[in-house]
Scaffold this motif. Structure first.
Motif, PDB file in Angstrom:
ATOM      1  N   ASP A 426      44.387 -36.787  -5.179  1.00  0.00           N
ATOM      2  CA  ASP A 426      44.772 -37.392  -6.469  1.00  0.00           C
ATOM      3  C   ASP A 426      46.012 -38.258  -6.343  1.00  0.00           C
ATOM      4  O   ASP A 426      46.130 -39.280  -7.001  1.00  0.00           O
ATOM      5  CB  ASP A 426      45.031 -36.283  -7.499  1.00  0.00           C
ATOM      6  N   ASP A 427      46.959 -37.845  -5.504  1.00  0.00           N
ATOM      7  CA  ASP A 427      48.233 -38.586  -5.443  1.00  0.00           C
ATOM      8  C   ASP A 427      48.530 -39.143  -4.062  1.00  0.00           C
ATOM      9  O   ASP A 427      49.567 -39.766  -3.842  1.00  0.00           O
ATOM     10  CB  ASP A 427      49.390 -37.679  -5.885  1.00  0.00           C
ATOM     11  N   GLY A 428      47.636 -38.893  -3.092  1.00  0.00           N
ATOM     12  CA  GLY A 428      47.829 -39.430  -1.752  1.00  0.00           C
ATOM     13  C   GLY A 428      48.902 -38.733  -0.949  1.00  0.00           C
ATOM     14  O   GLY A 428      49.298 -39.202   0.120  1.00  0.00           O
ATOM     15  N   SER A 429      49.405 -37.606  -1.414  1.00  0.00           N
ATOM     16  CA  SER A 429      50.436 -36.882  -0.654  1.00  0.00           C
ATOM     17  C   SER A 429      49.859 -36.416   0.685  1.00  0.00           C
ATOM     18  O   SER A 429      48.645 -36.205   0.810  1.00  0.00           O
ATOM     19  CB  SER A 429      50.939 -35.680  -1.455  1.00  0.00           C
ATOM     20  N   ASP A 430      50.727 -36.250   1.683  1.00  0.00           N
ATOM     21  CA  ASP A 430      50.243 -35.943   3.035  1.00  0.00           C
ATOM     22  C   ASP A 430      51.195 -34.956   3.704  1.00  0.00           C
ATOM     23  O   ASP A 430      52.410 -35.167   3.726  1.00  0.00           O
ATOM     24  CB  ASP A 430      50.215 -37.267   3.830  1.00  0.00           C
ATOM     25  N   SER A 431      50.641 -33.896   4.240  1.00  0.00           N
ATOM     26  CA  SER A 431      51.499 -32.882   4.889  1.00  0.00           C
ATOM     27  C   SER A 431      51.957 -33.342   6.266  1.00  0.00           C
ATOM     28  O   SER A 431      52.853 -32.761   6.868  1.00  0.00           O
ATOM     29  CB  SER A 431      50.721 -31.580   5.059  1.00  0.00           C
ATOM     30  N   GLY A 432      51.287 -34.374   6.816  1.00  0.00           N
ATOM     31  CA  GLY A 432      51.525 -34.759   8.200  1.00  0.00           C
ATOM     32  C   GLY A 432      50.778 -33.817   9.119  1.00  0.00           C
ATOM     33  O   GLY A 432      50.165 -32.835   8.666  1.00  0.00           O
ATOM     34  N   SER A 433      50.812 -34.074  10.406  1.00  0.00           N
ATOM     35  CA  SER A 433      50.069 -33.251  11.363  1.00  0.00           C
ATOM     36  C   SER A 433      50.884 -31.993  11.707  1.00  0.00           C
ATOM     37  O   SER A 433      52.026 -32.089  12.143  1.00  0.00           O
ATOM     38  CB  SER A 433      49.803 -34.095  12.620  1.00  0.00           C
ATOM     39  N   LEU A 434      50.256 -30.856  11.521  1.00  0.00           N
ATOM     40  CA  LEU A 434      50.969 -29.587  11.745  1.00  0.00           C
ATOM     41  C   LEU A 434      50.211 -28.757  12.768  1.00  0.00           C
ATOM     42  O   LEU A 434      48.977 -28.838  12.866  1.00  0.00           O
ATOM     43  CB  LEU A 434      51.057 -28.787  10.437  1.00  0.00           C
ATOM     44  N   THR A 435      50.950 -27.928  13.512  1.00  0.00           N
ATOM     45  CA  THR A 435      50.297 -27.068  14.511  1.00  0.00           C
ATOM     46  C   THR A 435      49.560 -25.942  13.796  1.00  0.00           C
ATOM     47  O   THR A 435      50.100 -25.320  12.881  1.00  0.00           O
ATOM     48  CB  THR A 435      51.354 -26.461  15.463  1.00  0.00           C
ATOM     49  N   LEU A 436      48.302 -25.732  14.225  1.00  0.00           N
ATOM     50  CA  LEU A 436      47.479 -24.737  13.554  1.00  0.00           C
ATOM     51  C   LEU A 436      47.798 -23.329  14.059  1.00  0.00           C
ATOM     52  O   LEU A 436      47.550 -23.020  15.227  1.00  0.00           O
ATOM     53  CB  LEU A 436      45.999 -25.052  13.795  1.00  0.00           C
ATOM     54  N   THR A 437      48.366 -22.506  13.205  1.00  0.00           N
ATOM     55  CA  THR A 437      48.615 -21.091  13.543  1.00  0.00           C
ATOM     56  C   THR A 437      48.243 -20.224  12.354  1.00  0.00           C
ATOM     57  O   THR A 437      48.324 -20.678  11.207  1.00  0.00           O
ATOM     58  CB  THR A 437      50.102 -20.829  13.874  1.00  0.00           C
ATOM     59  N   HIS A 438      47.844 -19.010  12.652  1.00  0.00           N
ATOM     60  CA  HIS A 438      47.488 -18.077  11.581  1.00  0.00           C
ATOM     61  C   HIS A 438      48.724 -17.780  10.730  1.00  0.00           C
ATOM     62  O   HIS A 438      49.797 -17.531  11.250  1.00  0.00           O
ATOM     63  CB  HIS A 438      46.952 -16.764  12.171  1.00  0.00           C
TER      64      HIS A 438
END
Lengths: 848, 401
Positions: A426-438
């Motif tokens: 809806d607003d185009g916000s972006d978390s950026g690339s993050l390392t996938l961990t539980h």
């Protein structure tokens, strides 16, 4: 869902409201008379035309036999609503359906005809399962599609919280026409949790009206006119009291705005003469001071109920932010001031309308829950996704916050060097690339009310897209925490073989709904294929007042099992249960029979509650009165005893042939109220010990004074040991004390039963009982006849004359003993056959 | 299984949310929201509801580790999680215990070693306070309150690596004695200190505590039953319970600690199925003997069936003895004993009346007298029967001489 509708289906008034998820606004839809609320009344005119609402309400005093009112009180009781003047009989569900249809008619056509409607109807907190089922049935009859129920206090809280921004604990004081509901709620960042429910079933505006009629109007009428003593029951003057009650209510409402008003009815409104032929009128001044004194005791009861409900939470008045007022009688400022000052909690001064708060809250509730069709769809999608993936994105899917959280859950070993990214669509916000961990949690912004959509993408070490999920988070106005259950639901089990039935709670009061789970119990006896026996799973409910009743029964019968198989004693029986958001119960049992897992889910749910006859209500009232006297022997300064006594008078003074079922029902409710008050007194830890100790001392004293001389040595030892066990039970505050006390009394009886004089006296007592109290009165009379003949036998005459040795056995007394035993075994259910059949069903399920 | 462990430490709301007794209400709500994204939402929300309301919270507090420093609580739980016998491993696998020396030790060491350390430390719980040094050294805990110790013992009893009869006996005795030392006022005082730190209102009603302690007692009873059910031999189970009865009760005052009474109750449920089979055997042998007598079966065969009945009753008695003792002490009727005694007593009378088997009847009644000596109502009747038979025997002897 596109349209969210809330309906307050009230005893005296009803209202309808819609909620717009995009603008977060509610709107109350007015009646044709431009009123926010519509009287819950139906009237059939001379031409049998059906009128609903204000017109019907205005017709009530003049044409009571053509009007249906207060039918909500009879929901789920099976009681017909008779309209004798128009020769019609309606069910309470049919009446409610008509009100619902009328309310729906106020909505604009585009909403009314939309296929996408979620409707929430409010029910009182004290409504049991049967009454809820009846409400759902009324909705179905009215042609309303997706329906959920919600407790009235919850709706009231949501309405208040919508406008109230402060975090804190609130006491909701909801005084309606007939019932007081008290709710303690807590709001943290617009999340509303309900902490406790309580109230009084028979306390409301109608009681205040009745007090005014009894203490002001009647005396005034007798002072000014020549009227018969039996005013209420005299057919010629019945109408006068109805008109007077109607005028009293009008004057009482006026008193909310002024210091004094008057109960007025002109001669041409009444159109009735007294015994001297004088025209009757009403012109009675009504002052606030007089009214305040009159209702003071009732208001004190409500304050006590509020304190009691607050104490359930463990909070004190200092912890409470304010009292929120709901319901017509709370318009009266002196009442609010008194409640507020006595509780030591300031009253709410916001602009919540006590008359429409419930309907508004119901519509907000409709907008904040996941509807079953949405849920089913989402659950299926979740399942499909989770089955395929080892990476799951979980989010808080409904929140009033401006932000929400999305968490990463990795099933098993997390893949090495994977990345993920969350983008707001809806607003185009972006978390950026993050390392996938539980356990990684990402906070996202919710930029608009309603649905906010996000895309979660997972990439492997080389940057290839592995997985893509869409996550919808709904920003709501107020978020109800889950709803606490207002009733406990339990399975009746035996603690041990040969023990007394006890309740294993599946859902307890204040457990959060929806709640599901499983519990394992065991077979208490062997069930063989083809046998006529059954394993009986009895479901019982217990309300906040402590009253218990049957809900349903599931039986595994010998005939259900494959030939040659059996369920041995102690076999595990896995029970699955669910209580839905609206309070419906689902129950099934899974058992391994000869290596095959069989599922049983054919539960018989009671659809209608049991409405007792007037004579039974009176008998119950007398029984409660005896309990009051018993408790008074050692507790005399508890105000609740006086309250209980007052309530029970409604039933003890009832006419056994009372034709007005509303009065019978009221008296029955008053009994329940009195019973609840006595239970409270008895359960008070200090009192409990005192009462138990007194009961034990009495049983032991009776044994010492009258029985010991007849007991055998082994019986004496056993009695003394059991008395010691009962004493220990008192000391440890154990629940088995009642069993021990019954056993001690049983031992006393067992020894007495051997004594000839006792059997003769017992027969004399029984022979004098009213035959109508026995289900099979013919059999009772037959046995009394046999016994009376035996009483003439020379052996019995010798005993009565004191000329026979106690040690010489008398055959005539043995026969009389048999007669007394048979009389004792004749049931005295008074017509409650359905429920009694369940009670007589043996509990043969053992606790896990 | 779920029923047994509903009050287990590793199912406690504090554990589910990774919360401590000193966490504020706000913190509990935050923890619940976070945990619900990672584990079972229903459980987390239920745990939150329980911990956030002062009145409901009492049950979680009493069933937790009152008086133990919050930093040490998770050390203790780590021991439970690491135990070899932890077949009840919690599904809340996201424990975030505070990191300190013990945690590091247990996290670093290989699994087998870790289990051994955990088991060794937990083993010391069953000894009296004086032998508590291993736990003290390991955890820096000088003393466990009786309620915390009882909860820990119960949790341990659900995870014993080995349910040998002697081991189970020791653990039952440990929980029985520990429970006797629980003082509700002390528990109230401890919880109120913890509440002051967390900002929750103090518990003012002692009855709230006593009623929760009674709930714990019911849970301990379930735990005892669980431990007994894990002993495979029925006779060994009976022996364990008899040993507990004899060791924990004062024969002078006939005083039984309440959990001993509960242990026998738990045993009664666990032995019900076995006892029912034995009672059916007695019934079948009764019929067999009557038929054998009616059909004039040869003496050796007839006597072997009677011997079998006597042996069955003696075996049954071993199993039923603790229940008999407990019922008798409580002044309650043990129906199975009455039924069995009546059945065999009537058999003895039948054999004498119909077949003049005086010696055999006396033998049966004497055996019954021994078995039911503890139940006066039965013993009185058997004594009366024996006296009648003895009188007849004497009369016969006099006639012979």
């Amino acid at each position: 869902m596109e349209n969210y509708i809330g309906i307050d289906l009230g005893t005296t008034n009803s209202a309808i409201c819609t909620y717009d998820k995009e603008t977060l606004q509610t709107r109350v839809w007015k009646s044709p008379e431009q009123n926010d609320v519509t009287p819950s009344a139906i009237y059939f005119d001379r031409n049998e035309r059906q009128l609903i609402g204000q017109t019907a309400y205005n017709a009530v005093p003049r044409s009571p036999d053509s009007c249906a009112t207060l039918f909500k009180r009879f929901m789920g009781t099976g009681m017909p609503i008779e309209l004798s003047a128009v020769n019609r009989t309606l069910t309470p569900e049919e009446c409610s359906a008509e009100i619902l249809k009328t309310l729906f008619g106020y909505l604009p056509e585009e909403i009314r005809n939309s296929p996408d409607i979620g409707t929430v109807i409010t029910v009182p907190a004290a409504f049991d399962q049967m009454k809820k089922n009846a409400t759902l049935k009324a909705a179905e009859m009215a042609g309303i599609g997706s329906v959920e129920l919600v407790q009235e206090p919850i709706a009231a809280v949501l309405s208040f919280m919508k406008t109230h921004q402060t975090d804190g604990i609130f006491l909701i004081y909801d005084l309606g026409g007939g019932t007081l509901d008290i709710t303690i709620a807590e709001s943290i960042r617009k999340r509303v949790d309900l902490l406790a429910n309580g109230g009084i079933e028979l306390c409301g505006g109608r009681d205040f009206d009745r007090a005014l009629v009894d203490n002001l109007v009647r005396p005034w009428l007798y002072d000014n006119f020549d009227l018969p003593d039996d005013l209420a029951n005299n057919p010629q003057f019945k109408k006068l009291l109805r008109l007077a009650t109607w005028a009293t209510e009008r004057a009482k409402i006026e008193l909310s705005a002024k210091n004094e008003s008057a109960i007025n009815l002109y001669e041409d409104e009444i159109r009735m003469n007294d015994l001297n032929g004088d025209e009757i009128y009403l012109d009675i001044p009504l002052q606030r001071d007089f009214y305040n004194d009159l209702i003071a005791d009732r208001v004190n009861e409500t304050i006590h109920a509020a304190r009691e409900t607050l104490s359930k939470t463990g909070y004190t008045p200092n912890d409470v932010e304010c009292v929120v007022w709901v319901g017509g009688p709370t318009h009266y400022k002196p009442l609010r001031d008194k409640v507020s000052s006595e509780l030591g909690i300031q009253g709410d001064i916001s602009d919540v309308d006590p008359m429409t708060a419930v309907a508004e809250g119901a519509s907000i509730f409709a907008g904040s829950i996941r509807w079953e069709d949405e849920q089913g769809q989402e659950d299926q999608e979740d399942q499909e996704r989770q089955a395929a993936d080892i990476i799951i994105f979980n989010a808080i899917d409904r929140t009033p916050d401006d932000t929400s959280k999305i968490a990463v859950r990795v099933e098993g070993q997390p893949p090495v060097d994977y990345k993920f990214q969350i983008v707001g669509l809806d607003d185009g916000s972006d978390s950026g690339s993050l390392t996938l961990t539980h356990g990684e949690v990402v906070t996202v912004n919710l930029t608009k009310p309603g649905n906010n959509t996000f895309k979660a993408s997972v990439y492997d070490a080389t940057g290839n897209l592995i997985q893509e999920d869409e996550i919808v988070i709904t920003k709501v106005d107020v978020s109800p925490g889950r709803v606490p259950s207002e009733l406990s639901i339990a399975l009746e089990v035996l603690g041990r073989i040969g023990g007394e039935p006890e309740l294993e709670y599946l859902v307890t009061e204040s457990d959060l709904l929806p709640k599901n789970g499983d519990t394992t119990v065991r077979a208490g006896e062997l069930l063989e294929a083809g046998s006529g026996n059954s394993l009986n799973f009895k479901l019982r409910q217990k309300d906040a007042m402590g009253n218990q009743s049957d809900v349903g029964l599931l039986q595994i019968e010998g005939t259900d099992l494959p030939e040659g198989s059996s369920i041995p004693i102690n076999t595990d029986l896995k029970c699955f249960y669910e209580k839905t958001l609206g309070g419906n119960i689902k129950f099934s049992v899974e058992v391994d029979v000869a290596g095959t897992v069989m599922v049983f889910d054919d539960v018989y749910y009671f659809e209608e509650g049991f409405t007792p006859a007037a004579s039974q209500v009176i008998e119950k009232g007398l029984h409660i009165q005896k309990r009051i006297e018993h408790i008074e022997e050692f507790i005399d300064d508890d105000p609740r005893l006086e309250q209980a006594r007052r309530k029970v008078e409604l039933s003890t003074m009832l006419d056994p042939d009372e034709p007005d079922m509303e009065k019978v029902l009221e008296a029955n409710q008053a009994n329940s109220e009195a019973d609840r008050l006595l239970k409270q007194i008895e359960e008070d830890p200090g009192n409990r010990r005192q009462i138990r100790q007194s009961d034990l001392n009495k049983a032991v004293g009776f044994f010492d004074n009258y029985i010991r001389q007849h007991a055998r040595p082994a019986e004496e030892t056993a009695f003394d040991n059991l008395a010691e066990t009962a004493q220990r039970s008192i000391d440890n505050n154990d629940n088995d004390f009642a069993d021990h006390l019954d056993e001690l009394r049983g031992r006393n009886f067992e020894i007495l039963w051997r004594q000839d004089w006792f059997v003769i006296e017992e027969f004399k007592y029984m022979a004098n009982l009213d035959a109508e109290r026995f289900d099979d009165s013919d059999r009772f009379e037959e046995l009394v006849h046999i016994g009376t003949q035996l009483m003439e036998h020379p052996e019995i005459q010798e005993i009565l004359a004191g000329r026979r040795e106690a040690t010489i056995r008398s055959e005539a007394v043995d026969q009389l003993r048999g007669v007394v035993a048979q009389i004792m075994s004749i049931p005295r259910t008074g017509g409650a056959a359905d429920h009694d059949a369940m009670q007589s069903m043996i509990t043969n399920i053992l606790a896990g | 299984m779920e029923n047994y462990v509903s009050m287990d430490l590793l199912r406690n709301p504090f554990y589910i949310l990774n919360a401590t007794q000193q966490d504020s209400r706000q913190r509990i709500i935050e923890l619940a929201e976070k945990q619900s994204l990672l584990s079972d939402v229903d459980k987390c929300m239920a745990a939150r509801a329980e911990l956030a309301m002062p009145r409901k919270r009492v049950s979680a507090e009493v069933a937790w580790l009152p008086g133990v420093n919050p930093k040490r609580v998770y050390d203790i739980l780590l021991l439970l999680e690491s135990s070899v016998g932890n077949c009840l491993a919690s599904d809340n696998t996201t424990s975030t215990a505070p990191v300190d020396s013990l945690t590091e030790v247990l996290v670093r060491v290989p699994y087998a070693k870790k289990s051994t350390i955990a088991d060794e430390v937990l083993e010391t719980l069953k000894f009296s306070k004086g032998d508590f040094t291993v736990v003290s050294e390991f955890l820096g805990i000088r003393k466990l309150t009786p309620i915390a110790r009882a909860n820990l013992i119960a949790a341990r009893m659900l995870r014993l690596p080995d349910y040998r009869p002697d081991v189970v006996t020791d653990w039952i005795l440990a929980i029985v004695q520990t429970f006797e030392n629980i003082n509700p006022s002390e528990v109230q005082a401890i919880l109120n200190v913890e509440r002051e730190a967390s900002g929750f209102p103090a518990i003012t009603e002692l009855s709230d505590i006593t009623s929760e302690i009674q709930n714990c007692r019911r849970y301990y009873q379930q735990v005892i039953k669980f431990a007994l059910d894990n002993i495979h031999s029925a006779k060994a189970r009976a022996k364990v319970v008899m040993t507990v009865v004899e060791s924990a009760t004062d024969s002078d005052t006939n005083r039984w600690p309440i959990l001993v009474e509960d242990s026998v109750g738990a045993y009664g449920d666990s032995a019900a199925a076995f006892l029912e089979i034995e009672e059916k055997n007695i019934e079948a042998l009764d019929k067999k003997i009557r038929i054998a007598a009616d059909e004039e079966t040869s003496d050796p065969i007839f006597h072997s069936i009677v011997d079998e009945l006597l042996q069955t009753i003696e075996d049954w008695y071993v199993m039923v003895q603790p229940i008999q003792l407990s019922k008798n002490r409580q002044g309650l009727r043990h129906n199975a004993s009455h039924d069995a005694a009546d059945r065999v007593r009537l058999l003895a009378i039948y054999l004498f009346n119909e077949y003049d088997e005086l010696d055999l009847s006396q033998e049966i009644l004497n055996m019954l007298k021994d078995v039911f000596a503890g139940i006066p109502a039965i013993a009185e009747r058997i004594t009366a029967d024996l006296e009648a038979l003895n009188r007849i025997a004497e009369q016969r002897e006099q006639q012979i001489f």
